[in-house]
Motif scaffolding. Structure first.
Motif, PDB file in Angstrom:
ATOM      1  N   GLU A 125       0.828  -1.205   0.000  1.00 50.26           N
ATOM      2  CA  GLU A 125       0.000   0.000   0.000  1.00 50.26           C
ATOM      3  C   GLU A 125       0.866   1.260   0.000  1.00 50.26           C
ATOM      4  OE1 GLU A 125      -4.160  -1.313   2.241  1.00 50.26           O
ATOM      5  OE2 GLU A 125      -2.399  -0.845   3.452  1.00 50.26           O
ATOM      6  N   GLN A 126       1.924   1.189   0.780  1.00 48.82           N
ATOM      7  CA  GLN A 126       2.813   2.337   0.849  1.00 48.82           C
ATOM      8  C   GLN A 126       3.392   2.659  -0.527  1.00 48.82           C
ATOM      9  OE1 GLN A 126       5.756   1.577   3.898  1.00 48.82           O
ATOM     10  NE2 GLN A 126       4.170   0.998   5.371  1.00 48.82           N
ATOM     11  N   THR A 128       2.302   1.732  -3.474  1.00 54.87           N
ATOM     12  CA  THR A 128       1.233   2.145  -4.378  1.00 54.87           C
ATOM     13  C   THR A 128       0.838   3.593  -4.137  1.00 54.87           C
ATOM     14  OG1 THR A 128       0.370  -0.108  -4.406  1.00 54.87           O
ATOM     15  CG2 THR A 128      -1.107   1.636  -5.154  1.00 54.87           C
ATOM     16  N   PHE A 129       0.728   3.956  -2.903  1.00 52.56           N
ATOM     17  CA  PHE A 129       0.318   5.301  -2.516  1.00 52.56           C
ATOM     18  C   PHE A 129       1.299   6.343  -3.062  1.00 52.56           C
ATOM     19  CE2 PHE A 129      -2.226   8.261  -0.804  1.00 52.56           C
ATOM     20  CZ  PHE A 129      -2.634   8.201   0.521  1.00 52.56           C
ATOM     21  N   ILE A 130       2.568   6.071  -2.791  1.00 54.14           N
ATOM     22  CA  ILE A 130       3.592   6.994  -3.276  1.00 54.14           C
ATOM     23  C   ILE A 130       3.521   7.113  -4.785  1.00 54.14           C
ATOM     24  CG2 ILE A 130       6.087   7.320  -3.557  1.00 54.14           C
ATOM     25  CD1 ILE A 130       6.431   6.069  -0.763  1.00 54.14           C
TER      26      ILE A 130
ATOM     27  N   PHE B   9       7.219   9.912   0.794  1.00 55.12           N
ATOM     28  CA  PHE B   9       5.778  10.070   0.774  1.00 55.12           C
ATOM     29  C   PHE B   9       5.392  11.494   1.140  1.00 55.12           C
ATOM     30  CE2 PHE B   9       1.440   9.094   0.847  1.00 55.12           C
ATOM     31  CZ  PHE B   9       0.869   9.569   2.010  1.00 55.12           C
ATOM     32  N   SER B  12       6.193  13.891  -1.653  1.00 49.80           N
ATOM     33  CA  SER B  12       5.289  13.686  -2.781  1.00 49.80           C
ATOM     34  C   SER B  12       3.928  14.297  -2.496  1.00 49.80           C
ATOM     35  CB  SER B  12       5.128  12.197  -3.081  1.00 49.80           C
ATOM     36  OG  SER B  12       6.360  11.614  -3.378  1.00 49.80           O
ATOM     37  N   PHE B 129      -6.630   4.722  -4.972  1.00 47.05           N
ATOM     38  CA  PHE B 129      -6.196   6.020  -4.486  1.00 47.05           C
ATOM     39  C   PHE B 129      -7.155   6.537  -3.414  1.00 47.05           C
ATOM     40  CE2 PHE B 129      -3.579   9.378  -4.116  1.00 47.05           C
ATOM     41  CZ  PHE B 129      -3.186  10.114  -5.223  1.00 47.05           C
ATOM     42  N   LEU B 132      -6.885   4.481  -0.242  1.00 47.20           N
ATOM     43  CA  LEU B 132      -5.691   4.733   0.559  1.00 47.20           C
ATOM     44  C   LEU B 132      -5.764   6.083   1.270  1.00 47.20           C
ATOM     45  CD1 LEU B 132      -2.894   3.366  -1.842  1.00 47.20           C
ATOM     46  CD2 LEU B 132      -3.623   2.396   0.343  1.00 47.20           C
TER      47      LEU B 132
END
Lengths: 147, 147
Positions: A125-126, A128-130, B9, B12, B129, B132
């Motif tokens: 998830e991390q 993907t999120f980034i 993260f 971003s 998206f 998350l």
DNA sequence: GAATTTTATTTCGAAAAGCTATATATTAGT
DNA sequence: ACTAATATATAGCTTTTCGAAATAAAATTC
């Protein structure tokens, strides 16, 4: 795609922004650091010394605005301006030792808080999120450049 | 997990926030609507009439700040205040017809811009998206409530 | 029911943020 | 050498934002 998804996305993101937003001034050693000043100090920490123009671009404000804001930080001895050796028009803004110390003393708190939350996502998830954040940012940037 | 991912993260997301920021005033019929006013008008559109306190909470500012901002919107005839029938201390802020018309004429532009970008992601990406963002928001909210 | 406490909003003063217009100095292009 | 473009600074103005204090209404306590 449906209009509802965009609205839902927008509202969700607004909420996240609100969650992450630290609007209260930092209070460090009797010194009050506003949210915008915080952003500038953080940028100088991660990006190293920047020009007024670069900082203005990052915060999406006018260079004249940034000049004024750097004035105040300089007055507080948190940053200093120096003229670029390559171009006498350009002022390089860099953190003073004092500025660096202040950012360090506070930054770890913010990162710890975000890390505590971020680590509750799975590693997939991390990543993907980034990835998604970056992708959308690139798309938006491209769009802005076309307008 | 590594500290680098959190930093990555954070950076971003900051960038995305900046991309989405509309700091320029709207110019509608010779009327200048600032970013914050825009946020208030949008909130009243999606959430319906709100109290000063609710609006202040959504924008994460002090009620005194929100009161002043509503003053200006009221002066421009975009919103009006009325006393709550349930509690005489509470002021309900609602859009005027004029306010509604202005939001409608402009809101579709913003959503279109975001939709143009958002739709360049796949449907799977879009769902992921949103998911998350929500998840992290929930985590952060829970964390805030514990502090 | 009266007194006290809490809550919602407003007003005020001060500071920061942010814009536009303009100016100055430097660099780039012709 | 001259002109155009660029980077930053200054000034004036508006908006935003805070904290302190005030006012009025509602809730709580006795």
């Amino acid at each position: 795609m449906e209009q509802e998804s965009v609205v839902m996305f927008f509202e969700s993101l607004q909420r996240l922004m609100r969650m992450m937003r630290q609007s209260r001034p930092w209070e460090v050693d009797g010194l009050s650091i506003t949210r915008v000043q915080r952003f500038i100090l953080s940028t100088l920490t991660t990006q190293g010394p920047c020009t007024i123009g670069q900082l203005a671009e990052r915060l999406d404000v006018r260079p004249s605005t940034m000049s004024t804001m750097v004035d105040r930080l300089e007055l507080a001895h948190l940053v200093r301006r120096k003229t670029s050796p390559d171009d006498a028009r350009v002022k390089i803004v860099e953190l003073t030792d004092e500025g660096s110390a202040i950012v360090e003393s506070v930054r770890s708190t913010i990162m710890r808080e975000l890390a505590d939350s971020f680590t509750q996502l799975t590693e997939a998830e991390q990543h993907t999120f980034i990835e998604l954040v970056r992708k959308l940012s690139d798309i938006l940037q491209k769009q802005h450049e076309e307008n």
